[in-house]
Each structure stands twice: as structure tokens, then as C-alpha cells.
Design a protein around this motif. Sequence first.
Motif, PDB file in Angstrom:
ATOM      1  N   LEU A 165       0.815  -1.524  -0.058  1.00 57.19           N
ATOM      2  CA  LEU A 165       0.033   0.064   0.103  1.00 57.19           C
ATOM      3  C   LEU A 165       0.971   1.502   0.265  1.00 57.19           C
ATOM      4  CD1 LEU A 165      -3.118   1.914  -0.369  1.00 57.19           C
ATOM      5  CD2 LEU A 165      -2.529   1.026   2.167  1.00 57.19           C
ATOM      6  N   GLY A 166       2.337   1.288   0.613  1.00 55.17           N
ATOM      7  CA  GLY A 166       3.022   2.343   1.145  1.00 55.17           C
ATOM      8  C   GLY A 166       3.655   2.938  -0.771  1.00 55.17           C
ATOM      9  N   ALA A 167       4.136   1.725  -1.147  1.00 53.36           N
ATOM     10  CA  ALA A 167       4.261   2.125  -2.631  1.00 53.36           C
ATOM     11  C   ALA A 167       2.841   2.332  -3.261  1.00 53.36           C
ATOM     12  CB  ALA A 167       5.186   0.295  -2.969  1.00 53.36           C
ATOM     13  N   LEU A 168       2.143   1.749  -2.968  1.00 50.10           N
ATOM     14  CA  LEU A 168       0.891   1.916  -4.862  1.00 50.10           C
ATOM     15  C   LEU A 168       1.015   3.884  -4.624  1.00 50.10           C
ATOM     16  CD1 LEU A 168      -1.306  -0.470  -4.095  1.00 50.10           C
ATOM     17  CD2 LEU A 168      -0.136   0.107  -6.182  1.00 50.10           C
ATOM     18  N   LEU A 169       0.946   4.451  -3.214  1.00 45.37           N
ATOM     19  CA  LEU A 169       0.376   5.177  -2.432  1.00 45.37           C
ATOM     20  C   LEU A 169       1.492   6.249  -3.017  1.00 45.37           C
ATOM     21  CD1 LEU A 169      -1.206   5.150   1.093  1.00 45.37           C
ATOM     22  CD2 LEU A 169      -2.593   5.822  -1.380  1.00 45.37           C
ATOM     23  N   ALA A 170       3.039   6.043  -2.655  1.00 43.97           N
ATOM     24  CA  ALA A 170       3.769   6.664  -3.268  1.00 43.97           C
ATOM     25  C   ALA A 170       4.172   6.639  -4.815  1.00 43.97           C
ATOM     26  CB  ALA A 170       5.513   6.463  -2.790  1.00 43.97           C
ATOM     27  N   ALA A 191       5.332   6.221   3.293  1.00 43.36           N
ATOM     28  CA  ALA A 191       6.867   5.727   4.357  1.00 43.36           C
ATOM     29  C   ALA A 191       5.753   5.398   4.586  1.00 43.36           C
ATOM     30  CB  ALA A 191       8.286   5.107   3.745  1.00 43.36           C
ATOM     31  N   ALA A 192       5.809   6.822   5.232  1.00 40.61           N
ATOM     32  CA  ALA A 192       4.626   7.024   6.803  1.00 40.61           C
ATOM     33  C   ALA A 192       3.441   5.734   6.707  1.00 40.61           C
ATOM     34  CB  ALA A 192       4.629   8.266   6.999  1.00 40.61           C
ATOM     35  N   THR A 193       2.460   5.850   5.701  1.00 38.55           N
ATOM     36  CA  THR A 193       1.620   5.006   5.800  1.00 38.55           C
ATOM     37  C   THR A 193       1.541   3.186   5.812  1.00 38.55           C
ATOM     38  OG1 THR A 193       0.712   6.726   4.506  1.00 38.55           O
ATOM     39  CG2 THR A 193      -0.637   4.444   4.434  1.00 38.55           C
ATOM     40  N   ALA A 194       2.584   3.360   5.103  1.00 35.34           N
ATOM     41  CA  ALA A 194       3.393   1.305   5.662  1.00 35.34           C
ATOM     42  C   ALA A 194       3.498   1.809   6.728  1.00 35.34           C
ATOM     43  CB  ALA A 194       4.449   0.848   4.682  1.00 35.34           C
TER      44      ALA A 194
END
Length: 555
Positions: A165-170, A191-194
Motif C-alpha cells: 500500500l505504501g508503494a502504491l500511494l508513493a 513510507a509513513a502509511t506503511a
Amino acid sequence: MNGTATATPAEATTAAVPSGEPAGPLVGTGTMVRFALRRDRVRLPVWLGLLTLTTAASVASFQSNYPEPEDRAGAAETLRSPAGIAMSGPEHYLDEGYDIGAMTGHQLLGFFALAVGLMAVLTVVRHTRVEEETGRAELVRSGVLGRHAQLAAALTVAAAASLLLGALLAGTLAAIEADGLTAEGALLYGAATAALGLAFAGTAGVAAQITAFSRGATGLGLAVVGAAYALRSVGDVGPTALSWASPVGWAQRGYPFVDNRWWPLLLLLALAGVTAALAFWLSTRRDLNAGLRPPRPGRPGAAASLATPLGLATRLGRGTALGFAAGALLLGAMLGSVLSDAEQMLEEVEEMARQLAIEDASITELFTSVCLSILAIVALAAVVAALGRARAEETDGRAEPLLATALSRTAWIGGQLGFALGAATLVLLVAGLALGAAGAASTGDASLLPELAFASLAYAPAVWFTGGLALALFGWFPRATAAAWAVPAYAMGVVFLGEIVDLPDALRELSPLGHVPSVPAAPLEWTPLLVLTALAAGLSWLGVLGVRRRDFELP
């Protein structure tokens, strides 16, 4: 014999260790990870896709509603109020140029902390405590499986989902061309979300060791998520130390797209490591199928209400209902606290005011009607969750012994339906009371309390319709009972994204909320509410008929 045999996780792990040799504590983890991913092959992609699309749509709405620097500056001044800071995040985001990047970090990261926390908690509990509660864990451990394999697999799957999810958002934020959306900020945001997902997965692992019941473990895990958000809200407005006691506060104080500070993420990673290690250690201090906290002894004699189908359904589902009511109370109070600033917030955004325009309605009334729609979604989810318990009672083998007595199927499912509709209606009323009380305190208008409590009940027929649909699915297509969750999910999409994507009226009206008058901005019309009530009654009758006619599934 023709055909291909499929190995169970227990059989697969047996082949991993030679006979007679002791299995290490993590033997079979890889097999359990693959098994968990196979079970969540639909659930996790839906989570990831929905959160990624919501992020993209939210940024698009920022660009549409705040196209000029002056518009964003006006929004920043509005959000400097205590209510605005409590709802969004630290005031530091507002100090310098409030561009699209700063808006994204300020207004989205805190809410996404709740979403990723929910995903992590549900994933870990599903693959740990639920497996023990249903007896599958004992069956799997009859093969060669390490003691820590299931917990390690659950944490691995939750961690993988959070990192993806963090990679998708980034990647999504980096691909959007907007003022302030930098590549470094996008990477920090992802990264913060992950990291939040990793931290909340660890806390869910600890919660799964404390209680012997999946509902209790889920409740404990979500309580930590809610407490973290509440501490952040209070700390951003008052004592700053409270924000630094919250994982959500740590993530937001990385200030993505503003200062791009990476070191607060180390706190989240440390929390994830400590809680994961604690979960593994606690798992060695308890027996399989047991929790560290022993269940309370029951009464010497059962209450008279448990002898009735409605009383039994209430006793089994009251924890879930109280959880939804508490969430509705908190959300209603938060939304009501900004009613005094609604006119200032919306008059700065001409496009949003135009989209919400209803003749002879004030901006505050328009905003209140949107708030009630959001709160109604919580009630839709509550009624689906309550009726989903009927399916769980069937598949876990608890319904069959009851129906072997003089209890009829009609009475049994009637008790489940009565509790579900009553609990969801209560959630609506609690949400309306919280919205009205907080709005009255915010604006000084005491009449808002009874007005909004009554207005919230206008959504009850839509909730009953959703309950009737869920019961019809359970009666005729029991394996598709979970499809009823599409109703609150679709309603959420319509409420949050309908104006952004200019959804046609025909698609809006596929949601039961689309037929409810936008009270208090619009006058109350009884005809659509009576039609929804009649449809709810018809679907409920159809569901009861299906329950009476079909065979029940065995565990």
C-alpha cells in the motif's frame, strides 16, 4: 484414482521436516503465508485498490476545489481553528505555503492511519485468533508446524499488504502533477502509511494473545487505533506531549511535502518491532485456544432473556453493536464540532458550494446533510455486520443445535433480524445525538440537538432496506452473504466521490441513501421513505422464506 490431490497446510508442512525430528518454531511459515494469501486473494486487493483510488480522488478534489493559492490560503486560515486542527493535523502544515502537497499530508494522512490500522488489525486477527476460535489452528498444528508459524505468517501478510500500500500511494502521488507534490514527499507519505500498518499489525498480534475470542481481539486492536487518533487530535490542539504519545502523531510529524522528516518513522518501526516481539513472547505464555486474560465466569443461572431468540441474538451481538455505536458517537461529535466553521469553510470554495446547492438552504444545513449521510454509512455497515453473525452461527455449527430443539427457523432468524435492525437504528440515533450535541455546543444553537437527532432517523428506512437485502442473500444465497457489504461500500463511494467524478443521478440512486431526502437542507418527503420501508419488509420476508426452505451447512 483419477484427479489431482490438494495438500492441506498441515500436510504441506509435514513434508518440510523429516519424520522424528523436532520442528523449529517457524517451520511451515512459508506455507502458512501462501495459504493466507490464497484466502485473502480478494480481500486485500480490494483494500489496496480502494485506498489508492481514494487518495487519487482526494488529491483531484483538492486541485478542483482549491485551484488558486488564494483559495488554499483561505482554507488554511479556516483550518487553524481548534476543530479544524483536531480533525486534520498539526498546525505546522499551515505555517507556510499551503499547497496541494501540504494539503495532502495535512488532511489525508491522519484519516488513512485509521484505514490502514483497520486493515492491519483485521488481517492479523483473521489469521491468528479466528483460526484458533474455529478449531482450524488445532487441526493445522496436528502436522509438523512450528509454534510461531501462524503468528509469523499473519504478521508477514499484514506487513506485506502495508508495504505494498505504501508503494502504491508513493507511486500514485509521485505521478500526479500538482503544486507541492514532490517525489520525496510522496515517498515519505507512502513510507509513513506503511510504517503505521506495521505498528498496528504488531499491536493486533499482542491483542490476539490477550483474549480468547476474535471479537475481543479485534476490539482491543481497533481501540488502540482509535486511541492513537484521539491522542493525536487532543495533543495537536492542547498538550503537545499527547501527540508524541501517538503513532499517528509520529507519522504526521514527519511532515511529508513540507519538511520531509524521516526520523519519526524510526519510532513507528521500533514500535512495530517491540510489539511483534512481545506478541511472540506472550504466545508462549498461554495454551492453544486460550487467552492470557481468562474469560469471566458466567452467572449460576442464565438470564431469562437468553431463552428468547431476540435475547440470545442481542447477547451475542452486543459487543459489535456497541463498537459501531462508539464509532458513530466519536465521528458525530467530530463532525458536529466544526458546524460553526462550516459556512466559512465552504464559502471559500465556490465549486463545492455550487455542487451542494439546494434552494433555500443555508451552507450550514447543506454541510449538516452531508454529515448525516456519512454517519448513515456507519449504520449501514452495522446492520450488515449484525446479520453476518447469522451466517457465522450457521457455518460454526452453533445454529444447528438450537434448531434441533423446539425453536423454529422463523423465530431464530427473526431474532437475528430484530436485533440487527434495532441495533443499526440505535447507531443512527446515537450518531444524530452526537452530531446535534456537538453542533449545539459549537454554534450555541440548542435546537440542533433534537433537530439533528430526528433528522438522523430519516435514514432508518435505507438501513432497514440494507438489512432486508442482507437477509435475502443469507436465505437464498448463503455463501454470498458477505456481498451485502457492497451496499455500504458503494454508498461511501457515492457520498465521497460522487461529486468529484460527476456521477449520474441513475448511479447515485443505486445507493439506498440516494433516495433519502437531504434533511435538514431539504424538506422531509415521506413517499421515498415509505417505499424503502416496504421494500425492506419484502426483502426480509423473502429472506425468512429462504431460511425456512434451504438446508443448513455443517462446519
